[in-house]
Design a protein around this motif. Structure first.
Motif, PDB file in Angstrom:
ATOM      1  N   ALA A   1     -44.297  51.692   5.163  1.00 15.18           N
ATOM      2  CA  ALA A   1     -45.734  51.931   5.317  1.00 15.18           C
ATOM      3  C   ALA A   1     -46.399  52.088   3.963  1.00 15.18           C
ATOM      4  O   ALA A   1     -47.526  51.612   3.749  1.00 15.18           O
ATOM      5  N   TRP A   2     -45.721  52.755   3.032  1.00 14.06           N
ATOM      6  CA  TRP A   2     -46.268  52.889   1.678  1.00 14.06           C
ATOM      7  C   TRP A   2     -46.453  51.520   1.050  1.00 14.06           C
ATOM      8  O   TRP A   2     -47.505  51.225   0.467  1.00 14.06           O
ATOM      9  N   LEU A   3     -45.432  50.672   1.154  1.00 11.53           N
ATOM     10  CA  LEU A   3     -45.502  49.348   0.549  1.00 11.53           C
ATOM     11  C   LEU A   3     -46.612  48.516   1.184  1.00 11.53           C
ATOM     12  O   LEU A   3     -47.356  47.812   0.492  1.00 11.53           O
ATOM     13  N   ALA A   4     -46.753  48.613   2.479  1.00 13.08           N
ATOM     14  CA  ALA A   4     -47.809  47.867   3.167  1.00 13.08           C
ATOM     15  C   ALA A   4     -49.188  48.314   2.696  1.00 13.08           C
ATOM     16  O   ALA A   4     -50.094  47.494   2.503  1.00 13.08           O
ATOM     17  N   ASP A   5     -49.364  49.607   2.498  1.00 11.15           N
ATOM     18  CA  ASP A   5     -50.655  50.127   2.053  1.00 11.15           C
ATOM     19  C   ASP A   5     -50.990  49.652   0.647  1.00 11.15           C
ATOM     20  O   ASP A   5     -52.133  49.273   0.360  1.00 11.15           O
ATOM     21  N   VAL A   6     -49.998  49.675  -0.247  1.00 12.91           N
ATOM     22  CA  VAL A   6     -50.215  49.213  -1.620  1.00 12.91           C
ATOM     23  C   VAL A   6     -50.594  47.740  -1.633  1.00 12.91           C
ATOM     24  O   VAL A   6     -51.527  47.321  -2.332  1.00 12.91           O
ATOM     25  N   ARG A   7     -49.895  46.942  -0.863  1.00  7.28           N
ATOM     26  CA  ARG A   7     -50.200  45.519  -0.814  1.00  7.28           C
ATOM     27  C   ARG A   7     -51.603  45.270  -0.254  1.00  7.28           C
ATOM     28  O   ARG A   7     -52.352  44.433  -0.769  1.00  7.28           O
TER      29      ARG A   7
ATOM     30  N   PHE B   1     -41.253  41.808   1.504  1.00  4.83           N
ATOM     31  CA  PHE B   1     -42.543  42.018   0.832  1.00  4.83           C
ATOM     32  C   PHE B   1     -42.385  42.353  -0.654  1.00  4.83           C
ATOM     33  O   PHE B   1     -42.987  43.288  -1.175  1.00  4.83           O
ATOM     34  N   TRP B   2     -41.570  41.538  -1.326  1.00  5.72           N
ATOM     35  CA  TRP B   2     -41.398  41.725  -2.763  1.00  5.72           C
ATOM     36  C   TRP B   2     -42.626  41.278  -3.545  1.00  5.72           C
ATOM     37  O   TRP B   2     -42.952  41.875  -4.571  1.00  5.72           O
ATOM     38  N   ASN B   3     -43.265  40.236  -3.095  1.00  5.63           N
ATOM     39  CA  ASN B   3     -44.300  39.586  -3.895  1.00  5.63           C
ATOM     40  C   ASN B   3     -45.702  39.870  -3.372  1.00  5.63           C
ATOM     41  O   ASN B   3     -45.895  40.129  -2.185  1.00  5.63           O
ATOM     42  N   LEU B   4     -46.674  39.791  -4.293  1.00  7.49           N
ATOM     43  CA  LEU B   4     -48.076  39.776  -3.868  1.00  7.49           C
ATOM     44  C   LEU B   4     -48.376  38.360  -3.389  1.00  7.49           C
ATOM     45  O   LEU B   4     -48.991  37.555  -4.081  1.00  7.49           O
ATOM     46  N   LEU B   5     -47.905  38.086  -2.194  1.00  8.64           N
ATOM     47  CA  LEU B   5     -47.993  36.756  -1.590  1.00  8.64           C
ATOM     48  C   LEU B   5     -48.455  36.914  -0.149  1.00  8.64           C
ATOM     49  O   LEU B   5     -47.788  37.563   0.663  1.00  8.64           O
ATOM     50  N   GLN B   6     -49.587  36.317   0.154  1.00 12.04           N
ATOM     51  CA  GLN B   6     -50.068  36.286   1.533  1.00 12.04           C
ATOM     52  C   GLN B   6     -49.570  35.001   2.201  1.00 12.04           C
ATOM     53  O   GLN B   6     -49.883  33.904   1.736  1.00 12.04           O
ATOM     54  N   VAL B   7     -48.787  35.137   3.253  1.00 12.77           N
ATOM     55  CA  VAL B   7     -48.298  33.986   4.000  1.00 12.77           C
ATOM     56  C   VAL B   7     -49.356  33.643   5.053  1.00 12.77           C
ATOM     57  O   VAL B   7     -49.457  34.300   6.084  1.00 12.77           O
ATOM     58  N   LEU B   8     -50.158  32.626   4.756  1.00 11.65           N
ATOM     59  CA  LEU B   8     -51.235  32.252   5.669  1.00 11.65           C
ATOM     60  C   LEU B   8     -50.692  31.620   6.942  1.00 11.65           C
ATOM     61  O   LEU B   8     -51.209  31.846   8.038  1.00 11.65           O
ATOM     62  N   ARG B   9     -49.617  30.822   6.780  1.00 12.18           N
ATOM     63  CA  ARG B   9     -49.025  30.152   7.939  1.00 12.18           C
ATOM     64  C   ARG B   9     -47.586  29.791   7.617  1.00 12.18           C
ATOM     65  O   ARG B   9     -47.279  29.349   6.510  1.00 12.18           O
ATOM     66  N   LEU B  10     -46.696  30.011   8.556  1.00 16.26           N
ATOM     67  CA  LEU B  10     -45.304  29.598   8.433  1.00 16.26           C
ATOM     68  C   LEU B  10     -44.882  29.054   9.796  1.00 16.26           C
ATOM     69  O   LEU B  10     -44.793  29.792  10.773  1.00 16.26           O
ATOM     70  N   ARG B  11     -44.667  27.748   9.890  1.00 17.86           N
ATOM     71  CA  ARG B  11     -44.393  27.106  11.180  1.00 17.86           C
ATOM     72  C   ARG B  11     -43.309  26.048  11.010  1.00 17.86           C
ATOM     73  O   ARG B  11     -43.079  25.537   9.914  1.00 17.86           O
ATOM     74  N   ARG B  12     -42.697  25.706  12.129  1.00 18.74           N
ATOM     75  CA  ARG B  12     -41.735  24.603  12.100  1.00 18.74           C
ATOM     76  C   ARG B  12     -42.507  23.299  12.056  1.00 18.74           C
ATOM     77  O   ARG B  12     -43.459  23.089  12.816  1.00 18.74           O
ATOM     78  N   ASN B  13     -42.093  22.420  11.144  1.00 23.81           N
ATOM     79  CA  ASN B  13     -42.762  21.140  10.937  1.00 23.81           C
ATOM     80  C   ASN B  13     -41.710  20.042  11.049  1.00 23.81           C
ATOM     81  O   ASN B  13     -40.920  19.820  10.130  1.00 23.81           O
TER      82      ASN B  13
END
Length: 699
Positions: A414-420, A596-608
């Motif tokens: 929860a701490w990590l989620a709040d910081v991000r 959640f190591w990176n300041l990276l927002q995953v907008l979409r992750l799908r099978r292609n």
């Protein structure tokens, strides 16, 4: 420090004696009406000084003169180095008044090897009365002391200071500082009642530019005092907390006592402190491993003298002990172990990491962890410029996570989620501070604290293993103990420890702006996973791309192997990887950056299904490859091949650690015998093709 918006040994011992007070020195008249607030001046002009004056009226020439005088005064102060300060002040819990007889002695040295020092500069708020000044025991005539309305003081001693010579000044002063609101939390000195407990406290908080509001000093980050004494005379019903060890409590006339504190560690001007109240003392002891000459560190707590306060906070205060022990194991032994750690309560919203005795309003877990972490990052190793304040606050923020991770692991996610979430609220803005005169920008929650903490988390991920990361931190702390640093110092230290260049990391995450987003896809074709990441950046005009190591976690259908985490590295905006899948396993779920190591927002992750293997079999065999899990513990898995291969494991010094033969279709390497660290795996095919990948081994 957490603001209200979020949660060399000196051999000589001085004995201060009261002296007859001289007539006060008048302030120099001003040609413009000013107040003491930060303005929008150029960020490069005063990187480590108090706020510029804001001109409300008067000719432009007067404003230019003030700015010119201020720069000249900074240069004047930089002509000498401070070594020791002895504060002897009179203070009560009911007011911010510095009583008659308050004085400060300073030992210093003329930095020049060729030029005499004919003028000594320091700072003292103009609302305080300057009674007299001595240099080397000789009183300086009033006409040779000049006070400027912005707080600068210039003293021309009767005899100049010879090149390279040491000298002593003694300044008598008294008065009640005018409130300025220029400190990070309120004023340099404040007196107030606790709204919850009703206790009255007077306390100091000098960061970043407000030490001169309560004692005459040189406010320059680059020049630490080698040691400090803080003597506080107050009513006998009070206790007075400060830095270092309490050497004596001496009775004084008229129902007063003098608390005599001394610290023999180097200390920055803004970390010198005083807190006066009707306190009770509660002392506990930490027992970190590796103490050189002792078996414990006292944790001295000055808590409100209210029958309900200590029982309410006792369990939270007690949590300081395992925090010290845990941080000492990870970061190196608590840096001020010869003296103490402790807390002085004050009714402020947050805390301030005064060296060896933090001032705190409450004892919430994250607040206590944050201020304790500052004893390593900010107090022992201090930023040289407010531009690099993230070296203090980013690491202190991450200390909260380390404490949760070790002592309350259920709360860490929860701490990590709040910081991000907070860091993601700023699409632009750098961790490095562009305007070092703007308190709000220096202490930006989203950038300096939360994004700064996220950067430390990412640096831990880049290191590849906790053993390497914390070893690098310990080396950094040892290398720069008791000194001041900039970001480049941290970079060089980590590069040497990890044996790899990190300029790309610091350029994008400290000097750069924004964060990364990705639109990702995957597809399984037989024993191969084709994974693709298409990255965009929120401040693309400034930082168009963020290189980063990534984790991809594979979960398999029922009956398949346990979930696997594969480590890859994105080195270009659009990139595709071919990853091995265990024979017979069917992927049911793919997660990108699941921890959640990176300041990276995953907008979409799908099978292609359009993602298919490319190239001939020979081209695929020669392509860069990945291994998992990375870091590993007892085994390392590689992609299968039809032909036998020779595998070589080499350490970062180029020494061959292991050589073995992989049979056709073999995928597992036994790594149990390897020491913790980073290695390179080389795979040599029968046709001479060589492929290699770096991996980390953890215990």
């Amino acid at each position: 420090m957490i603001p209200a918006t979020f949660a060399v040994v000196l051999t000589a011992v001085f004995t201060a004696h009261a002296q007859a007070l001289r007539p006060p020195l008048a302030a120099e008249p001003a040609s413009a009406v000013v107040d003491f607030r930060a303005d929008g001046a150029s960020p490069g002009t005063r990187a480590c000084r108090k706020s510029h004056l804001v001109r409300h009226a008067g000719p432009q020439a007067a404003a230019r003169q003030i700015a010119s005088d201020s720069r000249r005064h900074e240069q004047l102060m930089n002509r000498y180095d401070v070594s020791y300060a002895h504060l002897d002040i009179a203070l009560e819990r009911t007011a911010t008044t510095l009583g008659l007889g308050s004085n400060v002695q300073t030992w210093a040295r003329n930095r020049s090897a060729t030029l005499a020092l004919d003028t000594i500069g320091f700072e003292l708020h103009p609302s305080l009365t300057l009674d007299s000044v001595q240099v080397n025991g000789q009183r300086v005539p009033t006409l040779r002391v000049q006070r400027i309305l912005n707080g600068d003081v210039r003293v021309r001693p009767v005899a100049g200071i010879a090149p390279g010579a040491t000298f002593r000044t003694r300044v008598w002063y008294h008065g009640t500082p005018a409130p300025t609101g220029a400190a990070a939390i309120g004023d340099g000195i404040t007196s107030a009642n606790s709204g919850r407990w009703g206790n009255r406290v007077t306390w100091t908080l000098s960061q970043p530019f407000s030490a001169y509001e309560w004692w005459p000093c040189k406010q320059t980050l680059s020049d630490k005092l080698d040691s400090v004494s803080v003597w506080i005379t107050t009513s006998a019903t009070n206790k007075a907390g400060s830095n270092g060890l309490l050497e004596a409590v001496t009775p004084r006339p008229n129902g007063k006592v003098r608390y005599e504190w001394k610290s023999r560690y180097p200390i920055s001007y803004y970390l010198v402190s005083a807190a006066v109240a009707e306190y009770v003392e509660y002392t506990i002891y930490a027992h970190p491993a590796g103490l050189p000459l002792a078996d414990s560190i006292p944790v001295v707590n000055y808590v409100y003298n209210n029958p309900q306060t200590l029982p309410f906070w006792k369990d939270d205060i007690d949590a300081t002990v395992p925090m010290i022990e845990n941080f000492s194991a990870k970061l190196g032994v608590y840096p001020f172990w010869r003296e103490k750690y402790g807390h002085s309560m004050a009714p402020l919203g947050g805390g301030m990491e005064h060296q060896t005795m933090t001032t705190q309003g409450t004892f919430e877990f994250s607040l206590t962890a944050h201020e304790l972490m500052h004893q390593w990052f900010g107090d022992n190793v201090t930023c040289r410029s407010w531009r690099d304040i993230w070296l203090n606050e980013g690491f202190a923020t991450y200390g909260e996570y380390l404490a949760y991770e070790a002592l309350r692991p259920a709360d860490a996610p929860a701490w990590l989620a709040d910081v991000r979430q907070t860091a993601f609220s700023r699409f632009t803005g750098s961790v490095a501070v562009p305007d070092t005169l703007d308190n709000g920008r220096i202490f930006s929650s989203a950038l300096t604290y939360q994004k700064g903490g996220a950067v430390v988390h990412m640096l831990r991920h880049v290191a590849g293993s906790d053993s390497l990361f914390f070893a690098a931190i310990r080396t950094y702390q040892q290398q720069f103990t008791d000194s001041v640093v900039v970001t480049a110092d941290l970079q060089r230290s980590f590069e040497a420890s990890l044996n790899r260049p990190l300029g790309w990391f610091f350029e994008q995450w400290i000097a750069g702006e924004g964060f990364a987003r990705t639109d990702a896809g995957w597809n399984q074709v037989g024993t191969q996973l084709i994974f693709e990441s298409n990255q965009t950046a929120t401040a693309a005009a400034i930082t168009p791309f963020f290189r980063m190591p990534l984790e991809v976690r594979l979960t398999f259908a029922a009956g398949g192997p346990a979930p696997l985490t594969v480590r890859i590295e994105q080195t270009q905006p659009s990139q595709r990887w071919t990853l091995p899948v265990p024979a017979g396993a069917t992927i049911s779920r793919v997660e990108l950056d699941p921890n959640f190591w990176n300041l990276l927002q995953v907008l979409r992750l799908r099978r292609n299904l359009a993602l298919q293997p490319t190239g001939t079999a020979a081209e695929v065999a020669r392509a860069p490859f990945n291994v998992y899990p990375n870091p590993c513990t007892d085994r390392l898995t590689v992609a299968p091949a039809d032909a036998p291969r020779q595998a070589e494991i080499v350490d970062l010094a180029g020494r061959l650690v292991q050589r073995l033969r992989l049979a056709p279709h073999a995928t597992d390497l036994d790594t149990r015998h390897l020491a913790a660290g980073t290695y390179v795996l080389r795979l040599l095919a029968p046709d001479g093709a060589v492929r290699q990948v770096r991996f980390a081994k953890e215990l």
